[in-house]
Design a protein around this motif. Structure first.
Motif, mmCIF file in Angstrom:
data_model
loop_
_atom_site.group_PDB
_atom_site.id
_atom_site.type_symbol
_atom_site.label_atom_id
_atom_site.label_comp_id
_atom_site.label_asym_id
_atom_site.label_seq_id
_atom_site.Cartn_x
_atom_site.Cartn_y
_atom_site.Cartn_z
ATOM 1 N N ASP A 192 16.942 -5.013 -25.961
ATOM 2 C CA ASP A 192 16.448 -5.080 -27.494
ATOM 3 C C ASP A 192 15.798 -6.243 -27.793
ATOM 4 O O ASP A 192 14.852 -6.225 -28.535
ATOM 5 C CB ASP A 192 17.623 -4.463 -28.349
ATOM 6 N N ALA A 193 16.837 -7.566 -27.631
ATOM 7 C CA ALA A 193 16.133 -8.680 -28.178
ATOM 8 C C ALA A 193 15.001 -9.159 -27.514
ATOM 9 O O ALA A 193 13.966 -9.838 -28.208
ATOM 10 C CB ALA A 193 17.358 -9.844 -27.999
ATOM 11 N N GLU B 82 11.749 -7.359 -28.862
ATOM 12 C CA GLU B 82 11.761 -7.644 -30.389
ATOM 13 C C GLU B 82 10.906 -9.108 -30.315
ATOM 14 O O GLU B 82 10.045 -9.329 -30.914
ATOM 15 C CB GLU B 82 12.755 -7.788 -31.115
ATOM 16 N N LEU B 83 11.294 -10.029 -29.099
ATOM 17 C CA LEU B 83 10.556 -11.216 -28.937
ATOM 18 C C LEU B 83 9.025 -10.788 -28.278
ATOM 19 O O LEU B 83 8.311 -11.939 -28.409
ATOM 20 C CB LEU B 83 11.277 -12.142 -28.158
ATOM 21 N N ARG C 145 21.288 -16.054 -28.720
ATOM 22 C CA ARG C 145 19.730 -16.116 -29.027
ATOM 23 C C ARG C 145 19.143 -17.313 -28.262
ATOM 24 O O ARG C 145 17.927 -16.985 -28.024
ATOM 25 C CB ARG C 145 20.196 -16.837 -30.638
ATOM 26 N N HIS D 267 12.266 -15.510 -22.751
ATOM 27 C CA HIS D 267 10.952 -15.020 -23.350
ATOM 28 C C HIS D 267 9.946 -16.152 -23.136
ATOM 29 O O HIS D 267 8.692 -15.859 -22.699
ATOM 30 C CB HIS D 267 11.052 -14.704 -24.807
#
Length: 227
Positions: A109-110, A113-114, A72, A79
């Protein structure tokens, strides 16, 4: 007589091997810390802009099914770099040795999403180790100047490898876990640093797979907010 000699060598050999291992661990740690001094940053605003960032993979979940904070925090750091205009593209490099285990896909994918555009993310599905990811960034993706994203201790090792492979690398240290929560990972890292020295200077280890060159977009823009 033989038993006495065997016992004597055991009493001498075991402490000697332990001492040698400790010296190797301390020496490898200090070498990497000194070699990467000033090349691993804690704040995105302090970093020079690079065309490509290399995000090193790990599983999004722990064995018990809980969320992996290393994953995470690493995605948040990647990002941050993109949003600050410090990288234009991100290579997400991870293990995909079986169909049901896809670190690179989970990272993409993460990041989407960010808020990172999908067309600015390139998946490297053969990043089976840190060395594999770094060398593939050069030999497959054509990058000789990269920003490596991971927790600081891991970024130091990756930058160390990159510099020995002719890559001008800097690192961005993602948020780390507390010493209590991340103790097992930190202990493994000490052994990984010794293994890295052996891989580079003794075993001359190469990536498991290379493959055809993959070109990363050459557009002039960087991240969301140019800086």
């Amino acid at each position: 007589m033989f038993r006495r000699l065997k016992s004597k060598w055991f009493r001498i050999g075991v402490p000697g091997c332990a001492l040698l291992a400790l010296v190797a661990i301390v020496a490898a740690r200090q070498w990497m810390v000194q070699d990467t001094h000033g090349r691993v940053f804690a704040a995105a605003g302090e970093m020079p802009a690079r065309h490509v960032g290399l995000v090193l993979g790990c599983s999004p979940h722990l064995q018990n099914g809980r969320s992996n904070l290393y994953f995470r925090y690493r995605m948040q750091a990647a990002h941050e770099l993109f949003a600050a205009g410090k990288v234009g593209y991100l290579i997400v490099s991870g293990d995909n040795h079986i169909r049901s285990y896809d670190e690179a896909g989970a990272m993409k994918d993460a990041l989407v999403e960010l808020g990172v555009p999908a067309d600015r993310i390139v998946c490297d599905y053969a990043g089976f180790s840190t060395l594999d990811s770094v060398v593939r960034a050069r030999d497959v993706f054509g990058q000789r100047e990269i920003t490596i994203v991971s927790q600081r201790f891991h970024a130091q090792r990756a930058v160390f490898i990159a510099r020995r492979k002719g890559i001008d690398a800097i690192g961005y240290g993602a948020r780390d876990l507390t010493p209590r929560c991340g103790l097992r990972t930190l202990l493994r890292e000490q052994l990984a640093r010794v293994k890295t020295i052996l891989d580079l200077y003794l075993l001359n280890r190469r990536p498991r797979f290379l493959g055809d060159p993959i070109q990363i977009g050459q557009c002039g823009g960087f991240g969301m907010n140019k800086a």
